[in-house]
Scaffold this motif. Structure first.
Motif, PDB file in Angstrom:
ATOM      1  N   GLU A  65     -40.082  73.741  32.352  1.00  8.19           N
ATOM      2  CA  GLU A  65     -40.073  74.766  33.392  1.00  8.19           C
ATOM      3  C   GLU A  65     -41.206  74.466  34.372  1.00  8.19           C
ATOM      4  OE1 GLU A  65     -37.764  76.978  33.577  1.00  8.19           O
ATOM      5  OE2 GLU A  65     -36.848  76.634  31.603  1.00  8.19           O
ATOM      6  N   ALA A  66     -40.828  74.127  35.628  1.00  8.20           N
ATOM      7  CA  ALA A  66     -41.839  73.749  36.621  1.00  8.20           C
ATOM      8  C   ALA A  66     -42.757  74.909  36.988  1.00  8.20           C
ATOM      9  CB  ALA A  66     -41.148  73.212  37.882  1.00  8.20           C
ATOM     10  N   ASP A  67     -42.263  76.144  36.864  1.00  8.35           N
ATOM     11  CA  ASP A  67     -43.077  77.295  37.220  1.00  8.35           C
ATOM     12  C   ASP A  67     -43.928  77.805  36.056  1.00  8.35           C
ATOM     13  OD1 ASP A  67     -40.836  78.025  35.816  1.00  8.35           O
ATOM     14  OD2 ASP A  67     -40.607  79.969  36.823  1.00  8.35           O
ATOM     15  N   ARG A  68     -43.887  77.111  34.903  1.00 11.00           N
ATOM     16  CA  ARG A  68     -44.664  77.532  33.733  1.00 11.00           C
ATOM     17  C   ARG A  68     -45.560  76.410  33.222  1.00 11.00           C
ATOM     18  NH1 ARG A  68     -40.494  81.218  30.070  1.00 11.00           N
ATOM     19  NH2 ARG A  68     -39.962  82.708  31.731  1.00 11.00           N
ATOM     20  N   VAL A  69     -46.087  75.628  34.114  1.00 13.03           N
ATOM     21  CA  VAL A  69     -46.923  74.495  33.736  1.00 13.03           C
ATOM     22  C   VAL A  69     -48.331  74.984  33.388  1.00 13.03           C
ATOM     23  CG1 VAL A  69     -47.967  72.340  34.541  1.00 13.03           C
ATOM     24  CG2 VAL A  69     -45.597  72.884  35.129  1.00 13.03           C
ATOM     25  N   THR A  81     -48.249  76.464  27.266  1.00 13.17           N
ATOM     26  CA  THR A  81     -47.333  75.408  27.709  1.00 13.17           C
ATOM     27  C   THR A  81     -48.137  74.174  28.091  1.00 13.17           C
ATOM     28  OG1 THR A  81     -47.356  76.202  30.003  1.00 13.17           O
ATOM     29  CG2 THR A  81     -45.652  77.083  28.549  1.00 13.17           C
ATOM     30  N   GLY A  85     -44.412  71.955  31.262  1.00 11.91           N
ATOM     31  CA  GLY A  85     -43.842  73.286  31.158  1.00 11.91           C
ATOM     32  C   GLY A  85     -43.145  73.542  29.840  1.00 11.91           C
ATOM     33  N   ASP A  87     -42.874  74.624  25.887  1.00  8.95           N
ATOM     34  CA  ASP A  87     -43.528  75.572  25.011  1.00  8.95           C
ATOM     35  C   ASP A  87     -44.181  74.818  23.850  1.00  8.95           C
ATOM     36  OD1 ASP A  87     -43.973  78.392  24.056  1.00  8.95           O
ATOM     37  OD2 ASP A  87     -42.797  77.642  22.375  1.00  8.95           O
TER      38      ASP A  87
END
Length: 299
Positions: A65-69, A81, A85, A87
């Protein structure tokens, strides 16, 4: 009270006392027992992660996930993360499979090979014992992690090569322990009695020698499980581990060492997992050693 009543009452009291003494005494659990129980739970949870990771991991280990790096640990991501990204908790859960597989397989392979060598040396004796033990002593002059590192570097990064490298480093310890047990048991009186009545040597070994020599090997295998996992993690950390899409714990440690100042959780939680697993194996091995010791005081 008549004499008959007195005798009858005394007999009943003796029978009651005998039955009470025959009951198994409930021994309170000590600190070592509780630690062994906690260690068993940790090992069982690690085995569950290795066998059924999809039941425990909340995310796919390959989901990026690019928005959860580089998110810190929280309610959505228990271990945070990484820079892709992913988990971390899910990656750790899925990475337990390779770590435990290498640990268990290397202990089984190294223990079996070491026990065969130790049994051959202990039973045969003489020149065969001298040659085999001198070879084992030569191998023992090389530290286990260094021997595994050399073998893995020559054979290349592969799951089978990792298991083989770790297993070879464990052979000398099993060989020496099992040889000493064989020599100790085969000199006892009941072995001499079995020989005197003409019992065949294979039957003596499998029926009398082996059952009385296996307990130290079991303890060593339990402790060796943590050692083999630690060795495998060290090889993966150095880039000699299994090259897969889902990294094992050692590879995850290596990947996170460049982000310690900004994302400490990438390396911290795999390191905690390795530490807990190794410590649990050692505690359980010490507990088994105490329980299987025939000289242990009966409480």
């Amino acid at each position: 009270m008549t004499v008959k009543d007195f005798v009858l009452g005394k007999t009943v009291w003796r029978e009651s006392k005998r039955q009470t003494a025959a009951r198994p005494r409930l021994r309170s659990l000590g600190t070592g027992d509780w630690l062994a129980a906690v260690s068993g739970v940790i090992l069982a949870f690690a085995a569950l992660c290795a066998l059924f990771p999809g039941w425990i991991a909340p995310y796919s280990p390959t989901s990026m996930e690019a928005d959860r790096v580089l998110l810190p640990p929280g309610a959505a991501h228990y271990f945070g993360t990484d820079y892709f990204g992913r988990d971390i908790f899910s990656v750790v859960v899925y990475g337990a499979r390779d770590s435990l597989l290498i640990g268990v397989a290397s202990v089984l392979a190294g223990g079996l090979a070491g026990c065969i060598i130790g049994a051959a040396a202990g039973i045969a004796g003489g020149v065969i014992d001298l040659i085999l033990m001198r070879f084992i002593e030569i191998v023992m002059t090389i530290p286990g992690i260094l021997l595994a590192l050399a073998i893995a570097a020559v054979l290349g990064p592969n799951l089978f090569n990792m298991i083989f490298a770790v297993a070879v480093s464990m052979v000398p310890g099993f060989a020496r322990v099992f040889r000493s047990q064989i020599i100790s048991v085969k000199g006892r009186a009941f072995i001499t009695a079995a020989r005197s009545i003409g019992m065949p040597a294979p039957r003596i070994f499998f029926r009398h020698v082996l059952p009385n020599a296996w307990s130290p090997v079991l303890v060593m295998a339990t402790i060796g499980l943590g050692t083999s996992i630690l060795t495998a993690a060290g090889l993966s950390f150095l880039g000699l581990g299994v090259v897969k899409e889902i990294p094992d714990w050692g590879t995850l440690l290596s990947q996170g060492r460049g982000y310690l100042t900004v994302a400490w959780w990438i390396s911290t939680f795999p390191g905690i997992a390795i530490t807990l697993l190794v410590l649990s194996g050692n505690i359980l091995g010490d507990w088994l050693r105490d329980r299987l010791d025939p000289k242990r005081e009966q409480r």
